[in-house]
Design a protein around this motif. Structure first.
Motif, PDB file in Angstrom:
ATOM      1  N   PRO A 198     -24.166  38.996   8.041  1.00 38.51           N
ATOM      2  CA  PRO A 198     -24.704  39.773   6.918  1.00 38.51           C
ATOM      3  C   PRO A 198     -23.604  40.427   6.091  1.00 38.51           C
ATOM      4  O   PRO A 198     -22.588  40.874   6.631  1.00 38.51           O
ATOM      5  CB  PRO A 198     -25.558  40.850   7.592  1.00 38.51           C
ATOM      6  CG  PRO A 198     -25.770  40.380   8.977  1.00 38.51           C
ATOM      7  CD  PRO A 198     -24.597  39.519   9.327  1.00 38.51           C
ATOM      8  N   ASP A 199     -23.801  40.475   4.788  1.00 42.46           N
ATOM      9  CA  ASP A 199     -22.906  41.171   3.874  1.00 42.46           C
ATOM     10  C   ASP A 199     -23.633  42.435   3.435  1.00 42.46           C
ATOM     11  O   ASP A 199     -24.525  42.384   2.585  1.00 42.46           O
ATOM     12  CB  ASP A 199     -22.569  40.277   2.692  1.00 42.46           C
ATOM     13  CG  ASP A 199     -21.574  40.910   1.729  1.00 42.46           C
ATOM     14  OD1 ASP A 199     -21.348  42.135   1.800  1.00 42.46           O
ATOM     15  OD2 ASP A 199     -21.020  40.164   0.905  1.00 42.46           O
ATOM     16  N   GLU A 200     -23.262  43.555   4.015  1.00 45.61           N
ATOM     17  CA  GLU A 200     -23.964  44.822   3.759  1.00 45.61           C
ATOM     18  C   GLU A 200     -23.940  45.220   2.294  1.00 45.61           C
ATOM     19  O   GLU A 200     -24.828  45.922   1.829  1.00 45.61           O
ATOM     20  CB  GLU A 200     -23.363  45.932   4.620  1.00 45.61           C
ATOM     21  CG  GLU A 200     -23.616  45.738   6.099  1.00 45.61           C
ATOM     22  CD  GLU A 200     -23.060  46.863   6.945  1.00 45.61           C
ATOM     23  OE1 GLU A 200     -23.033  48.019   6.474  1.00 45.61           O
ATOM     24  OE2 GLU A 200     -22.672  46.578   8.085  1.00 45.61           O
ATOM     25  N   THR A 201     -22.932  44.757   1.543  1.00 47.20           N
ATOM     26  CA  THR A 201     -22.833  45.133   0.131  1.00 47.20           C
ATOM     27  C   THR A 201     -23.844  44.393  -0.740  1.00 47.20           C
ATOM     28  O   THR A 201     -24.061  44.766  -1.881  1.00 47.20           O
ATOM     29  CB  THR A 201     -21.414  44.844  -0.415  1.00 47.20           C
ATOM     30  OG1 THR A 201     -21.186  43.433  -0.393  1.00 47.20           O
ATOM     31  CG2 THR A 201     -20.363  45.558   0.421  1.00 47.20           C
ATOM     32  N   LYS A 202     -24.459  43.353  -0.208  1.00 43.47           N
ATOM     33  CA  LYS A 202     -25.391  42.561  -1.001  1.00 43.47           C
ATOM     34  C   LYS A 202     -26.837  42.732  -0.554  1.00 43.47           C
ATOM     35  O   LYS A 202     -27.706  41.986  -0.966  1.00 43.47           O
ATOM     36  CB  LYS A 202     -25.003  41.087  -0.949  1.00 43.47           C
ATOM     37  CG  LYS A 202     -23.659  40.838  -1.607  1.00 43.47           C
ATOM     38  CD  LYS A 202     -23.329  39.388  -1.689  1.00 43.47           C
ATOM     39  CE  LYS A 202     -21.999  39.237  -2.394  1.00 43.47           C
ATOM     40  NZ  LYS A 202     -21.593  37.863  -2.513  1.00 43.47           N
ATOM     41  N   GLY A 203     -27.089  43.695   0.291  1.00 43.78           N
ATOM     42  CA  GLY A 203     -28.440  43.920   0.769  1.00 43.78           C
ATOM     43  C   GLY A 203     -28.887  45.346   0.523  1.00 43.78           C
ATOM     44  O   GLY A 203     -28.156  46.181   0.004  1.00 43.78           O
ATOM     45  N   ILE A 204     -30.106  45.607   0.918  1.00 42.41           N
ATOM     46  CA  ILE A 204     -30.671  46.942   0.817  1.00 42.41           C
ATOM     47  C   ILE A 204     -31.018  47.378   2.224  1.00 42.41           C
ATOM     48  O   ILE A 204     -31.760  46.695   2.932  1.00 42.41           O
ATOM     49  CB  ILE A 204     -31.931  46.946  -0.075  1.00 42.41           C
ATOM     50  CG1 ILE A 204     -31.580  46.494  -1.492  1.00 42.41           C
ATOM     51  CG2 ILE A 204     -32.583  48.321  -0.092  1.00 42.41           C
ATOM     52  CD1 ILE A 204     -32.781  46.255  -2.380  1.00 42.41           C
ATOM     53  N   GLY A 205     -30.485  48.492   2.652  1.00 42.94           N
ATOM     54  CA  GLY A 205     -30.753  48.989   3.997  1.00 42.94           C
ATOM     55  C   GLY A 205     -29.916  48.276   5.047  1.00 42.94           C
ATOM     56  O   GLY A 205     -28.962  47.558   4.747  1.00 42.94           O
ATOM     57  N   GLU A 206     -30.311  48.469   6.291  1.00 43.70           N
ATOM     58  CA  GLU A 206     -29.588  47.848   7.407  1.00 43.70           C
ATOM     59  C   GLU A 206     -29.791  46.336   7.406  1.00 43.70           C
ATOM     60  O   GLU A 206     -30.912  45.866   7.216  1.00 43.70           O
ATOM     61  CB  GLU A 206     -30.098  48.421   8.736  1.00 43.70           C
ATOM     62  CG  GLU A 206     -29.643  49.835   9.020  1.00 43.70           C
ATOM     63  CD  GLU A 206     -28.146  49.918   9.244  1.00 43.70           C
ATOM     64  OE1 GLU A 206     -27.584  49.083   9.991  1.00 43.70           O
ATOM     65  OE2 GLU A 206     -27.524  50.813   8.643  1.00 43.70           O
ATOM     66  N   PRO A 207     -28.720  45.587   7.617  1.00 43.82           N
ATOM     67  CA  PRO A 207     -28.880  44.123   7.706  1.00 43.82           C
ATOM     68  C   PRO A 207     -29.814  43.756   8.854  1.00 43.82           C
ATOM     69  O   PRO A 207     -29.742  44.325   9.937  1.00 43.82           O
ATOM     70  CB  PRO A 207     -27.469  43.626   7.990  1.00 43.82           C
ATOM     71  CG  PRO A 207     -26.565  44.725   7.561  1.00 43.82           C
ATOM     72  CD  PRO A 207     -27.339  45.995   7.766  1.00 43.82           C
ATOM     73  N   ASP A 208     -30.717  42.821   8.593  1.00 41.34           N
ATOM     74  CA  ASP A 208     -31.693  42.408   9.597  1.00 41.34           C
ATOM     75  C   ASP A 208     -31.904  40.908   9.477  1.00 41.34           C
ATOM     76  O   ASP A 208     -32.470  40.431   8.499  1.00 41.34           O
ATOM     77  CB  ASP A 208     -33.012  43.153   9.360  1.00 41.34           C
ATOM     78  CG  ASP A 208     -34.096  42.777  10.349  1.00 41.34           C
ATOM     79  OD1 ASP A 208     -33.806  42.098  11.354  1.00 41.34           O
ATOM     80  OD2 ASP A 208     -35.259  43.162  10.107  1.00 41.34           O
ATOM     81  N   LEU A 209     -31.446  40.157  10.474  1.00 43.64           N
ATOM     82  CA  LEU A 209     -31.583  38.708  10.427  1.00 43.64           C
ATOM     83  C   LEU A 209     -33.009  38.242  10.688  1.00 43.64           C
ATOM     84  O   LEU A 209     -33.312  37.056  10.572  1.00 43.64           O
ATOM     85  CB  LEU A 209     -30.628  38.053  11.430  1.00 43.64           C
ATOM     86  CG  LEU A 209     -29.140  38.250  11.136  1.00 43.64           C
ATOM     87  CD1 LEU A 209     -28.294  37.580  12.205  1.00 43.64           C
ATOM     88  CD2 LEU A 209     -28.777  37.724   9.763  1.00 43.64           C
ATOM     89  N   ASP A 210     -33.904  39.156  11.039  1.00 43.84           N
ATOM     90  CA  ASP A 210     -35.301  38.791  11.256  1.00 43.84           C
ATOM     91  C   ASP A 210     -36.153  38.976  10.008  1.00 43.84           C
ATOM     92  O   ASP A 210     -37.315  38.588   9.983  1.00 43.84           O
ATOM     93  CB  ASP A 210     -35.902  39.630  12.392  1.00 43.84           C
ATOM     94  CG  ASP A 210     -35.300  39.276  13.735  1.00 43.84           C
ATOM     95  OD1 ASP A 210     -34.926  38.103  13.920  1.00 43.84           O
ATOM     96  OD2 ASP A 210     -35.191  40.168  14.588  1.00 43.84           O
ATOM     97  N   GLY A 211     -35.582  39.585   8.978  1.00 43.35           N
ATOM     98  CA  GLY A 211     -36.337  39.821   7.749  1.00 43.35           C
ATOM     99  C   GLY A 211     -36.093  38.730   6.730  1.00 43.35           C
ATOM    100  O   GLY A 211     -35.738  37.604   7.063  1.00 43.35           O
ATOM    101  N   ASN A 212     -36.302  39.074   5.477  1.00 41.26           N
ATOM    102  CA  ASN A 212     -36.041  38.131   4.393  1.00 41.26           C
ATOM    103  C   ASN A 212     -34.540  37.919   4.270  1.00 41.26           C
ATOM    104  O   ASN A 212     -33.761  38.864   4.362  1.00 41.26           O
ATOM    105  CB  ASN A 212     -36.607  38.660   3.074  1.00 41.26           C
ATOM    106  CG  ASN A 212     -38.111  38.750   3.107  1.00 41.26           C
ATOM    107  OD1 ASN A 212     -38.773  37.898   3.696  1.00 41.26           O
ATOM    108  ND2 ASN A 212     -38.665  39.782   2.494  1.00 41.26           N
ATOM    109  N   LEU A 213     -34.145  36.676   4.032  1.00 40.67           N
ATOM    110  CA  LEU A 213     -32.724  36.340   3.964  1.00 40.67           C
ATOM    111  C   LEU A 213     -32.413  35.535   2.716  1.00 40.67           C
ATOM    112  O   LEU A 213     -33.199  34.701   2.297  1.00 40.67           O
ATOM    113  CB  LEU A 213     -32.313  35.492   5.173  1.00 40.67           C
ATOM    114  CG  LEU A 213     -32.506  36.075   6.567  1.00 40.67           C
ATOM    115  CD1 LEU A 213     -32.206  35.010   7.617  1.00 40.67           C
ATOM    116  CD2 LEU A 213     -31.596  37.270   6.757  1.00 40.67           C
ATOM    117  N   ILE A 214     -31.264  35.815   2.151  1.00 39.15           N
ATOM    118  CA  ILE A 214     -30.670  34.954   1.144  1.00 39.15           C
ATOM    119  C   ILE A 214     -29.370  34.475   1.764  1.00 39.15           C
ATOM    120  O   ILE A 214     -28.524  35.271   2.152  1.00 39.15           O
ATOM    121  CB  ILE A 214     -30.403  35.692  -0.181  1.00 39.15           C
ATOM    122  CG1 ILE A 214     -31.722  36.133  -0.792  1.00 39.15           C
ATOM    123  CG2 ILE A 214     -29.612  34.800  -1.130  1.00 39.15           C
ATOM    124  CD1 ILE A 214     -31.568  36.960  -2.052  1.00 39.15           C
TER     125      ILE A 214
END
Length: 157
Positions: free
Chosen positions: A26-42
């Protein structure tokens, strides 16, 4: 069952097994909130590598898959560049990009699609669905590939 025969099939038949697993980072700078590989992914990267990276966490769990592969009209200039480790197929694939004059462009398209469809099959849930956007140029080949990989009885409409 009908089988689609295309040049290079023997080299890509199990290619999906040779693609190395790559971890999803995960790239924390490109997401919202805590990175979660079980949620929506780009996922940014080669689609074959991305599909393989999803297998450890998502195999048999994906409810819906939508893909938009090259239509292969000969005007896109797309290049088949999977790292298939056969000297014979490497030599054959040197004729990139694929254009309207390439008499083997349909075979190359099928070679590109086969390992991706095999990995999509592994990711798809038993009651999941696969949606493919294509024009008439490759539709019949895509249908034959999908029938062979997913089973003819899986086709709905």
């Amino acid at each position: 069952m009908t089988e689609l025969v295309f040049k290079g099939k023997e080299f890509v038949y199990n290619h999906h097994l040779t693609v190395p697993f790559r971890p999803l980072v995960p790239d924390e700078t490109k997401g919202i909130g805590e990175p979660d590989l079980d949620g929506n992914l780009i996922i940014h990267g080669d689609n074959l590598h991305a599909l393989k990276a999803l297998l450890p966490t998502h195999a048999g769990k994906v409810d819906c898959i939508f893909i938009d592969p090259p239509y292969n009209t000969g005007n896109e200039g797309w290049a088949y560049n999977d790292n298939v480790n056969s000297p014979m197929i490497k030599e054959w694939l040197k004729a990139n990009p694929i254009g309207i004059e390439d008499g083997l462009r349909h075979d190359k398209w099928a070679c590109m699609m086969w390992p991706r469809l095999k990995l999509l099959h592994e990711l798809l849930a038993e009651d999941g669905s696969l949606w493919i956007t294509l024009d008439d140029n490759e539709y019949h080949r895509a249908k034959c590939l999908a029938d062979e990989i997913f089973g003819e009885e899986s086709f709905v409409a």
